[in-house]
Motif scaffolding. Sequence first.
Motif, PDB file in Angstrom:
ATOM      1  N   GLY A 101       0.810  -1.208   0.000  1.00 42.97           N
ATOM      2  CA  GLY A 101       0.000   0.000   0.000  1.00 42.97           C
ATOM      3  C   GLY A 101       0.841   1.254   0.000  1.00 42.97           C
ATOM      4  O   GLY A 101       1.929   1.310  -0.576  1.00 42.97           O
ATOM      5  N   GLY A 102       0.350   2.294   0.678  1.00 44.55           N
ATOM      6  CA  GLY A 102       0.989   3.593   0.622  1.00 44.55           C
ATOM      7  C   GLY A 102       2.252   3.707   1.449  1.00 44.55           C
ATOM      8  O   GLY A 102       2.336   3.213   2.570  1.00 44.55           O
ATOM      9  N   CYS A 103       3.240   4.394   0.878  1.00 45.07           N
ATOM     10  CA  CYS A 103       4.489   4.730   1.565  1.00 45.07           C
ATOM     11  C   CYS A 103       4.775   6.181   1.205  1.00 45.07           C
ATOM     12  O   CYS A 103       5.231   6.478   0.091  1.00 45.07           O
ATOM     13  N   PHE A 104       4.476   7.099   2.148  1.00 42.93           N
ATOM     14  CA  PHE A 104       4.507   8.512   1.814  1.00 42.93           C
ATOM     15  C   PHE A 104       5.320   9.331   2.821  1.00 42.93           C
ATOM     16  O   PHE A 104       5.467   8.945   3.984  1.00 42.93           O
ATOM     17  N   GLY A 105       5.802  10.471   2.344  1.00 48.93           N
ATOM     18  CA  GLY A 105       6.478  11.420   3.223  1.00 48.93           C
ATOM     19  C   GLY A 105       7.650  10.812   3.950  1.00 48.93           C
ATOM     20  O   GLY A 105       8.546  10.219   3.353  1.00 48.93           O
ATOM     21  N   ALA A 106       7.647  10.949   5.269  1.00 49.77           N
ATOM     22  CA  ALA A 106       8.753  10.455   6.089  1.00 49.77           C
ATOM     23  C   ALA A 106       8.919   8.949   5.998  1.00 49.77           C
ATOM     24  O   ALA A 106      10.005   8.423   6.272  1.00 49.77           O
ATOM     25  N   ALA A 107       7.862   8.239   5.601  1.00 51.59           N
ATOM     26  CA  ALA A 107       7.953   6.785   5.467  1.00 51.59           C
ATOM     27  C   ALA A 107       8.887   6.394   4.332  1.00 51.59           C
ATOM     28  O   ALA A 107       9.494   5.323   4.362  1.00 51.59           O
ATOM     29  N   VAL A 108       9.004   7.246   3.312  1.00 50.51           N
ATOM     30  CA  VAL A 108       9.966   6.972   2.244  1.00 50.51           C
ATOM     31  C   VAL A 108      11.380   7.065   2.808  1.00 50.51           C
ATOM     32  O   VAL A 108      12.236   6.222   2.535  1.00 50.51           O
ATOM     33  N   GLY A 109      11.641   8.073   3.627  1.00 50.38           N
ATOM     34  CA  GLY A 109      12.938   8.176   4.286  1.00 50.38           C
ATOM     35  C   GLY A 109      13.222   6.966   5.157  1.00 50.38           C
ATOM     36  O   GLY A 109      14.351   6.477   5.213  1.00 50.38           O
ATOM     37  N   LEU A 110      12.191   6.471   5.832  1.00 48.48           N
ATOM     38  CA  LEU A 110      12.331   5.279   6.665  1.00 48.48           C
ATOM     39  C   LEU A 110      12.663   4.060   5.813  1.00 48.48           C
ATOM     40  O   LEU A 110      13.562   3.280   6.140  1.00 48.48           O
ATOM     41  N   ALA A 111      11.955   3.899   4.708  1.00 49.91           N
ATOM     42  CA  ALA A 111      12.190   2.748   3.841  1.00 49.91           C
ATOM     43  C   ALA A 111      13.591   2.784   3.229  1.00 49.91           C
ATOM     44  O   ALA A 111      14.266   1.754   3.137  1.00 49.91           O
ATOM     45  N   VAL A 112      14.036   3.981   2.825  1.00 49.88           N
ATOM     46  CA  VAL A 112      15.345   4.099   2.197  1.00 49.88           C
ATOM     47  C   VAL A 112      16.468   3.831   3.197  1.00 49.88           C
ATOM     48  O   VAL A 112      17.572   3.435   2.812  1.00 49.88           O
ATOM     49  N   ALA A 113      16.201   3.989   4.485  1.00 51.16           N
ATOM     50  CA  ALA A 113      17.200   3.684   5.516  1.00 51.16           C
ATOM     51  C   ALA A 113      17.386   2.185   5.714  1.00 51.16           C
ATOM     52  O   ALA A 113      18.350   1.764   6.356  1.00 51.16           O
ATOM     53  N   CYS A 114      16.476   1.377   5.177  1.00 50.91           N
ATOM     54  CA  CYS A 114      16.574  -0.082   5.298  1.00 50.91           C
ATOM     55  C   CYS A 114      17.599  -0.631   4.309  1.00 50.91           C
ATOM     56  O   CYS A 114      17.996   0.038   3.358  1.00 50.91           O
ATOM     57  N   ASP A 115      18.009  -1.882   4.519  1.00 46.81           N
ATOM     58  CA  ASP A 115      18.967  -2.518   3.617  1.00 46.81           C
ATOM     59  C   ASP A 115      18.323  -2.890   2.287  1.00 46.81           C
ATOM     60  O   ASP A 115      18.936  -2.746   1.232  1.00 46.81           O
ATOM     61  N   ILE A 116      17.103  -3.409   2.358  1.00 45.06           N
ATOM     62  CA  ILE A 116      16.403  -3.891   1.169  1.00 45.06           C
ATOM     63  C   ILE A 116      14.949  -3.464   1.257  1.00 45.06           C
ATOM     64  O   ILE A 116      14.342  -3.524   2.330  1.00 45.06           O
ATOM     65  N   ARG A 117      14.387  -3.060   0.121  1.00 40.64           N
ATOM     66  CA  ARG A 117      12.974  -2.679   0.050  1.00 40.64           C
ATOM     67  C   ARG A 117      12.251  -3.638  -0.878  1.00 40.64           C
ATOM     68  O   ARG A 117      12.641  -3.789  -2.050  1.00 40.64           O
ATOM     69  N   VAL A 118      11.207  -4.283  -0.359  1.00 41.84           N
ATOM     70  CA  VAL A 118      10.387  -5.196  -1.151  1.00 41.84           C
ATOM     71  C   VAL A 118       8.983  -4.613  -1.205  1.00 41.84           C
ATOM     72  O   VAL A 118       8.342  -4.412  -0.174  1.00 41.84           O
ATOM     73  N   ALA A 119       8.492  -4.349  -2.409  1.00 40.78           N
ATOM     74  CA  ALA A 119       7.176  -3.727  -2.564  1.00 40.78           C
ATOM     75  C   ALA A 119       6.171  -4.724  -3.119  1.00 40.78           C
ATOM     76  O   ALA A 119       6.496  -5.529  -4.002  1.00 40.78           O
ATOM     77  N   GLY A 120       4.954  -4.656  -2.598  1.00 43.35           N
ATOM     78  CA  GLY A 120       3.853  -5.416  -3.159  1.00 43.35           C
ATOM     79  C   GLY A 120       3.369  -4.752  -4.439  1.00 43.35           C
ATOM     80  O   GLY A 120       3.663  -3.578  -4.702  1.00 43.35           O
TER      81      GLY A 120
END
Length: 239
Positions: A101-120
């Motif tokens: 689902g949605g990944c917006f605003g500060a959540a994008v910064g949070l996701a980019v801080a992770c090692d790997i991003r897997v999106a549905g």
Amino acid sequence: MIELTHESGIARVTIRRPAARNALSIALWGELAERIGEAASIARVILLRGEGGSFSAGADLGELAGLATDRAARTALRLAMRAGIEAVAASPIPVVAGIEGGCFGAAVGLAVACDIRVAGPHATFGVPPARFGISYPPQDVARIVARIGAGQASRLLLGAETIDAGEAVRIGLVDLLAEDGGEAIARAIAANVPESVGLLRRKIAGMETAEAEAAFEASFGSDAFAAVAAGIRAKRAQA
């Protein structure tokens, strides 16, 4: 709330505020930092997700509105966000973002801080502060630029464009497109030798060449490799 569960080497850290699309309040940013720290002490990999079909709407808009007149709250929000996001970035074990689902605003910064991003397949991404007349933390801007380049970062930040999962994969904001919420890659990481995973992460992050070369040689003296080597020798002796 931020829920932490643990099974088979995987710590699942889940943002549980579905009624607000998992928006993160000041208190929840702090709680996220605590849960990440706890997870790193009990598992081999962290799987970070949101509950109820949304990863996170980012910072809580209700709190943001109050910042127009409350200067002290601005600092509180900035520090809380940094604590949560930097806890992920500095985690001693890998962090996988399972984005539905949605990944917006500060959540994008949070996701980019992770090692790997897997999106549905139905995930969407947007960084809309330009629509609200506000800015974005410099650390998060730098990470986004490092991942997707200045042009695509400008597209997201300056144009405030919302993109789908396929486009996020194409530009490199997301690493994998899958329907399992990151389970497969988290299990693959958890199945490997933690010392090797940790050393390889440091090299990915940019370990100095001399240190990396020395660490490569030293890794052959590990207990884990000694067991593997013994198994290889045993198989050859039976051949």
